[in-house]
Structures are given as structure tokens and as C-alpha cells.
Motif scaffolding. Structure first.
Motif, PDB file in Angstrom:
ATOM      1  N   VAL A 160      -3.776  -8.590  -3.712  1.00 51.89           N
ATOM      2  CA  VAL A 160      -3.205  -9.273  -2.560  1.00 51.89           C
ATOM      3  C   VAL A 160      -1.848  -8.655  -2.245  1.00 51.89           C
ATOM      4  CG1 VAL A 160      -2.385 -11.476  -1.642  1.00 51.89           C
ATOM      5  CG2 VAL A 160      -4.455 -11.393  -3.058  1.00 51.89           C
ATOM      6  N   LEU A 161      -1.689  -8.228  -1.003  1.00 52.87           N
ATOM      7  CA  LEU A 161      -0.495  -7.521  -0.563  1.00 52.87           C
ATOM      8  C   LEU A 161       0.219  -8.282   0.531  1.00 52.87           C
ATOM      9  CD1 LEU A 161      -2.187  -4.035  -0.358  1.00 52.87           C
ATOM     10  CD2 LEU A 161      -0.237  -4.536  -1.840  1.00 52.87           C
ATOM     11  N   PRO A 162       1.543  -8.073   0.664  1.00 54.57           N
ATOM     12  CA  PRO A 162       2.224  -8.569   1.864  1.00 54.57           C
ATOM     13  C   PRO A 162       1.741  -7.787   3.090  1.00 54.57           C
ATOM     14  CG  PRO A 162       3.796  -7.904   0.140  1.00 54.57           C
ATOM     15  CD  PRO A 162       2.449  -7.379  -0.248  1.00 54.57           C
ATOM     16  N   GLY A 163       2.185  -8.215   4.260  1.00 54.83           N
ATOM     17  CA  GLY A 163       1.834  -7.518   5.487  1.00 54.83           C
ATOM     18  C   GLY A 163       2.581  -6.205   5.634  1.00 54.83           C
ATOM     19  N   SER A 164       2.390  -5.554   6.787  1.00 55.47           N
ATOM     20  CA  SER A 164       2.861  -4.179   6.975  1.00 55.47           C
ATOM     21  C   SER A 164       3.907  -4.067   8.071  1.00 55.47           C
ATOM     22  CB  SER A 164       1.676  -3.264   7.306  1.00 55.47           C
ATOM     23  OG  SER A 164       0.958  -3.775   8.423  1.00 55.47           O
ATOM     24  N   GLY A 165       4.641  -5.142   8.359  1.00 58.08           N
ATOM     25  CA  GLY A 165       5.636  -5.084   9.412  1.00 58.08           C
ATOM     26  C   GLY A 165       6.951  -4.477   8.978  1.00 58.08           C
ATOM     27  N   ASN A 166       7.173  -4.327   7.664  1.00 57.95           N
ATOM     28  CA  ASN A 166       8.427  -3.795   7.143  1.00 57.95           C
ATOM     29  C   ASN A 166       8.205  -2.447   6.477  1.00 57.95           C
ATOM     30  OD1 ASN A 166       9.713  -6.153   7.912  1.00 57.95           O
ATOM     31  ND2 ASN A 166       9.515  -7.110   5.903  1.00 57.95           N
ATOM     32  N   LEU A 167       9.276  -1.672   6.348  1.00 62.64           N
ATOM     33  CA  LEU A 167       9.193  -0.439   5.566  1.00 62.64           C
ATOM     34  C   LEU A 167       8.816  -0.757   4.129  1.00 62.64           C
ATOM     35  CD1 LEU A 167      12.394   1.477   6.777  1.00 62.64           C
ATOM     36  CD2 LEU A 167      10.033   1.764   7.569  1.00 62.64           C
ATOM     37  N   PHE A 168       9.438  -1.783   3.572  1.00 67.50           N
ATOM     38  CA  PHE A 168       9.148  -2.259   2.220  1.00 67.50           C
ATOM     39  C   PHE A 168       8.755  -3.730   2.349  1.00 67.50           C
ATOM     40  CE2 PHE A 168      12.242   1.116   1.938  1.00 67.50           C
ATOM     41  CZ  PHE A 168      11.810   1.904   0.885  1.00 67.50           C
ATOM     42  N   GLY A 169       7.482  -4.022   2.187  1.00 70.01           N
ATOM     43  CA  GLY A 169       7.004  -5.377   2.439  1.00 70.01           C
ATOM     44  C   GLY A 169       7.153  -6.328   1.275  1.00 70.01           C
ATOM     45  N   VAL A 222      11.373   7.262   7.842  1.00 68.55           N
ATOM     46  CA  VAL A 222      11.594   8.119   6.681  1.00 68.55           C
ATOM     47  C   VAL A 222      13.030   7.997   6.185  1.00 68.55           C
ATOM     48  CG1 VAL A 222      11.582  10.496   5.827  1.00 68.55           C
ATOM     49  CG2 VAL A 222       9.743   9.692   7.325  1.00 68.55           C
ATOM     50  N   ALA A 223      13.984   7.922   7.103  1.00 67.53           N
ATOM     51  CA  ALA A 223      15.372   7.740   6.677  1.00 67.53           C
ATOM     52  C   ALA A 223      15.542   6.432   5.915  1.00 67.53           C
ATOM     53  CB  ALA A 223      16.292   7.773   7.898  1.00 67.53           C
ATOM     54  N   GLY A 224      14.844   5.398   6.340  1.00 67.55           N
ATOM     55  CA  GLY A 224      14.910   4.118   5.644  1.00 67.55           C
ATOM     56  C   GLY A 224      14.368   4.193   4.233  1.00 67.55           C
ATOM     57  N   TYR A 225      13.241   4.910   4.049  1.00 67.18           N
ATOM     58  CA  TYR A 225      12.701   5.076   2.696  1.00 67.18           C
ATOM     59  C   TYR A 225      13.723   5.792   1.805  1.00 67.18           C
ATOM     60  CZ  TYR A 225       8.304   4.907   5.436  1.00 67.18           C
ATOM     61  OH  TYR A 225       7.305   4.606   6.322  1.00 67.18           O
ATOM     62  N   ALA A 282       5.260  11.089   3.361  1.00 64.32           N
ATOM     63  CA  ALA A 282       5.436  10.123   2.270  1.00 64.32           C
ATOM     64  C   ALA A 282       5.369  10.824   0.918  1.00 64.32           C
ATOM     65  CB  ALA A 282       4.366   9.038   2.362  1.00 64.32           C
ATOM     66  N   ILE A 283       4.481  11.780   0.789  1.00 66.21           N
ATOM     67  CA  ILE A 283       4.371  12.529  -0.468  1.00 66.21           C
ATOM     68  C   ILE A 283       5.659  13.304  -0.730  1.00 66.21           C
ATOM     69  CG2 ILE A 283       3.182  14.469  -1.563  1.00 66.21           C
ATOM     70  CD1 ILE A 283       0.590  13.413  -0.219  1.00 66.21           C
ATOM     71  N   GLN A 284       6.270  13.847   0.327  1.00 64.12           N
ATOM     72  CA  GLN A 284       7.534  14.554   0.146  1.00 64.12           C
ATOM     73  C   GLN A 284       8.641  13.613  -0.337  1.00 64.12           C
ATOM     74  OE1 GLN A 284       8.198  17.938   0.314  1.00 64.12           O
ATOM     75  NE2 GLN A 284       5.954  17.951   0.322  1.00 64.12           N
ATOM     76  N   VAL A 285       8.653  12.382   0.175  1.00 63.02           N
ATOM     77  CA  VAL A 285       9.623  11.395  -0.300  1.00 63.02           C
ATOM     78  C   VAL A 285       9.381  11.104  -1.784  1.00 63.02           C
ATOM     79  CG1 VAL A 285      10.458   9.019  -0.066  1.00 63.02           C
ATOM     80  CG2 VAL A 285       9.947  10.374   1.981  1.00 63.02           C
TER      81      VAL A 285
END
Length: 460
Positions: A160-169, A222-225, A282-285
Motif C-alpha cells: 500500500v502506497l501513498p498517492g503520487s501528487g508529491n515528489l516524495f509521497g 529533478v532539482a527537488g529530488y 531518476a537512475i542518474q539521481v
């Protein structure tokens, strides 16, 4: 298979943090006590059970004819022909099929329960782009009728996962669909690591761009990650220095604890991402900050980077045929799952739906048929790995469940017919060797929620 770790500058900063990052497992999170919200799951009592004369998909890609499955003490004790077990309950499964239970790697049951109304929409903490501090399990409603529906579809574990509205949910949790549970701790898969749900692409950019804040673009995503993980590495360094007697430890920060848990490998990463180029970013991050990605979810364009996913050891959790409902989902193909599998990747069929979770066997059948029409040779037993072994791998519970190997948890489904047929139904479902569902049998006890609804209807 895991991502090959590369030595980078931040790796030293996370040494020594494991004792401070709360992972939600049953180990001690800090020296002064056990981890909070630890699993209290207890398997139901079971008796030795021998299923005879079935067609068996073992979860590892093998199909066995006229085979038996012996369950004892909650585990798989043997799989083969002409097995015997004194005192065991015998089930004649002639003409039927036996498989490992289905594992849904992407579900929102409990956090978006039925009935679907504003009051029960509890899965997206849309207050800031980074809500890594929240845990999906704290929104799970154990009485969601969807759990029973899922079990009736052959589900024995779900993430069970949170939703996808945030960079980090926030953190996700692996559950056993325990019917009648009153707390989410009763449902938590013992020892299963928590995940961090991240999202790329249109969702976070749309949510926060509409508020004239960041992120509003892919480059903002990407900057946020990167900034968040840079902050987490600094937090980890401060903790390490304090443990070595150099300065005071930082104030406890739940957001940083989650991100640091990803950096040190205690928390696995599940990343909502559709497009091939965004998955590559994402893999580069992940390379920059030296962490692993367990799976990309939805991954509509995974077929374009099968070789990259295989090399990095990243699973792809996909739909059979959902595509085109927004631009980032436009370039989907029906052969996506089959092509990832054929390329040596870890292919998973997931639901992301309270309805789809009831019919994941049919979703796998569609994906198998589409691959065959494209000229791929895909066996039925091979397709079943997309529903059991591979999702178990992405959730890091593959040493516990997902296959019918000796010693694995006895999570078993007896199907009325070939489970990759639209005519098949789950006749019996076993979790840890205990029968938790039998088609046509009255459930005892019924859900409090559904019992109330039944009473209301009958009174009218």
C-alpha cells in the motif's frame, strides 16, 4: 538482483545512521526501545494440508502436471507427485490449478477505501512537495471492504502506497489482507521493509505548478529530488559526527529520517514514473546519491529501456493495457510487460486500482496474449512470475513468499480452471497455510462495515 553500488562522496555521510532511521521493521530503531508501529501480525491456526493432482505453477516459471502441494506449520513442505502426509487434510484438486498467491506491488486499498467519498480519500498529503515524513499505514482503514474482494481474487500480500501528487509521497507498507483486523499493525507483513514512494512527471508538476510554486516543470522535479537527498546526506553526517563525539546531534527530523533510510538501504524505493527519459534521469539521481531503486511503477515506456532496467536490477510494475489517459502515458504499447520480460527484466503486473486488484490474473493473461501475438514464446507458468515472484522481489520479501519452494510461507491459491483464463475463479485461498477464503462459503465473521450495510438494505 540489486543496483551495483558506486562509491560517491555522500556514501560516507550515511555510515552509522542505521540505528537512527526508523524503518518500521521489528528490529530496534533506537537503543531505548523497539521500533514504533511494529507488526503484530499473527498467522491464523493451520493444519497440515495436502492438495492433490493439480496443475501447479510454482512461481519460478515451471508448470507441473498432476502434482501435489503439501503445507505444514504455515509453510510449503513439499511439491511433487504422489506425496503422502499422515493426518493431513486432503484436498482433491483434479482438473484445477494451484499457484502461489498473487502479490500486488502497487495498491491504495485502505488509504482510498470504499465507499469512495471525500471523507475516505486519505492517500495524498498534498501540503508540500516533500512529505517523506508521512506513512501510508497511518491512513489505512482495516475495514475497507476491498481487502475481502482482493482475497477473493487470489491476493495474499499487497503493498500500500501513498498517492503520487508529491515528489516524495511518504512511506509505503506491505500488508497481509487480514480479514477482521482492527489495527493496521495486525496486517503488517513481519520484517518487510517499508518503502518510500516518489513520483516524477506530470503529477507533482501539475499540483504545485497550479499553485505557482516549485516544482512546475520536469527540471523542477529533478532539482527537488537532488536537494532533498543532499539535505539528507548532511543530516546523516551530523548524526555520524555526534556519535563520534564531534558536536551535538541534529534535532529529530522525520522527513530526513525517511530519506536517510533510503540512502542507507533500510527503506526501499518505489518510484512512480511513466516515460523512459524520466526513468533514466531518476537512475542518474540514484547514482549521484548512491541509493537503489527497487521498481518503477506504471512504467508505460519501460519497453524502451529494458536493457537499462536489466543492467540496473530495477523491476518495472506495469499495467497490461492502460495508456493514453494523459500525455506522459501516451506512448504505451500492449506488449510492454512481455517485452520487459523477454529482455531479461523483472516484469510485474500491478493494479493501482481497487477493482483491478480483484482480477490481476486476467491482467497477466492479457499481457501474455499480447506478447504471444508479437511472436514471443511465453508459457503460462512464466507469466505467473509477473504476479508472485517478481513483485515479491521488488518488495524484498522474495525469501519469504512468491514461490512454492520448500520453506516459503504457504500462500497458495486453488483455481477452478486455468487462472490465465477469464473463466477461472479462486476457489480457495491460503495465507500461511490457513484457509482464509472459500468461494461460496459464508464468511465468519463478516466485515462490520458490510454487515451494517446489509442490515440497512434488508430493513428497507
Amino acid at each position: 538482483m540489486r543496483l551495483n553500488l558506486r562509491p560517491v562522496i555522500v556514501s560516507a555521510a550515511i555510515l552509522g545512521l542505521a540505528a537512527c532511521a526508523t524503518t518500521g521493521s521489528d528490529t530496534e530503531a533506537e537503543s531505548n526501545g523497539p521500533a514504533p508501529f511494529a507488526s503484530t501480525y499473527t498467522p491464523r491456526p493451520s493444519t497440515p494440508t495436502l492438495i492433490r493432482n493439480a496443475t501447479v505453477f510454482d512461481g519460478n516459471g515451471a508448470e507441473l502436471s498432476n502434482a501435489d502441494v503439501l503445507m505444514r506449520d504455515g509453510h510449503i513442505a513439499a511439491v511433487g507427485q504422489n506425496l503422502s502426509a499422515e493426518g493431513a487434510t486432503i484436498i482433491d484438486a483434479t482438473g484445477r490449478f494451484v499457484t502461489p498467491g498473487i502479490i500486488d506491488a502497487h495498491s491504495h486499498l485502505g488509504v482510498y477505501p470504499s465507499p469512495s467519498i471525500d471523507a475516505t480519500s486519505d492517500g495524498n498529503e498534498l501540503t508540500q512537495p516533500n512529505t517523506a515524513e508521512v506513512w501510508a499505514e497511518h491512513s489505512v482503514w482495516p475495514q475497507d471492504p476491498g481487502f475481502l474482494r482482493a482475497v477473493a481474487g487470489g491476493i495474499t500480500s499487497l503493498h500500500v502506497l501513498p498517492g503520487s501528487g508529491n515528489l516524495f509521497g511518504g512511506r509505503g507498507v506491505t500488508l497481509r489482507p487480514v480479514l477482521g483486523a482492527t489495527t493496521v499493525q495486525e496486517m503488517k507483513f513481519p520484517g518487510a521493509p517499508q518503502s518510500l514512494k516518489m513520483a516524477c512527471g506530470e503529477n507533482p508538476a501539475r499540483v504545485y505548478g497550479s499553485r505557482n510554486s516549485s516544482p512546475a516543470t520536469g527540471m523542477g522535479d529533478v532539482a527537488g529530488y537532488r536537494q532533498a537527498f543532499a539535505n539528507a546526506a548532511r543530516y546523516a553526517r551530523q548524526v555520524r559526527n555526534a556519535e563520534e563525539g564531534n558536536g551535538e546531534p541534529p534535532d529529530r527530523d522525520l522527513e530526513m529520517e525517511t530519506l536517510a533510510g533510503v540512502l542507507n538501504g533500510d527503506i526501499i524505493l518505489q518510484w512512480h514514473c511513466y516515460r523512459a527519459d524520466e526513468m533514466a534521469n531518476a537512475i542518474q539521481v540514484a547514482h549521484e546519491f548512491n541509493f537503489e531503486i527497487a521498481a518503477f511503477h506504471h512504467a508505460v515506456e519501460a519497453y524502451k529501456i529494458t536493457d537499462l532496467l536489466r543492467e540496473e536490477g530495477i523491476c518495472a510494475a506495469m499495467w497490461a493495457d492502460w495508456w493514453g489517459f494523459k500525455l506522459e502515458a501516451y506512448d504505451g504499447i500492449r506488449e510492454n510487460i512481455a517485452f520487459v520480460d523477454a529482455g531479461g527484466g523483472c516484469a510485474i503486473v500491478h493494479s493501482d486500482s481497487e477493482v483491478g486488484i480483484q482480477r490481476l490474473n486476467q491482467e497477466a493473461a492479457k499481457a501474455m496474449s499480447d506478447g504471444r501475438r508479437a511472436g514471443l514464446e511465453i508459457t503460462r507458468a512464466q507469466a505467473w512470475t509477473w504476479l508472485s515472484r517478481n513483485p515479491a522481489r521488488a518488495l524484498h520479501i522474495d525469501d519469504e513468499t512468491g514461490t512454492l519452494e520448500n520453506g516459503r510461507r504457504a500462500d497458495v491459491v486453488i483455481w477452478s480452471a486455468d487462472p490465465l483464463s477469464s473463466y477461472a475463479v479462486a476457489e480457495r485461498v491460503f495465507i500461511d497455510g490457513a484457509q482464509v477464503y472459500e468461494r461460496g462459503a459464508e464468511r465468519d465473521p463478516p466485515s462490520d462495515f458490510e454487515l451494517g450495510q446489509t442490515y440497512t438494505r434488508s430493513a428497507q
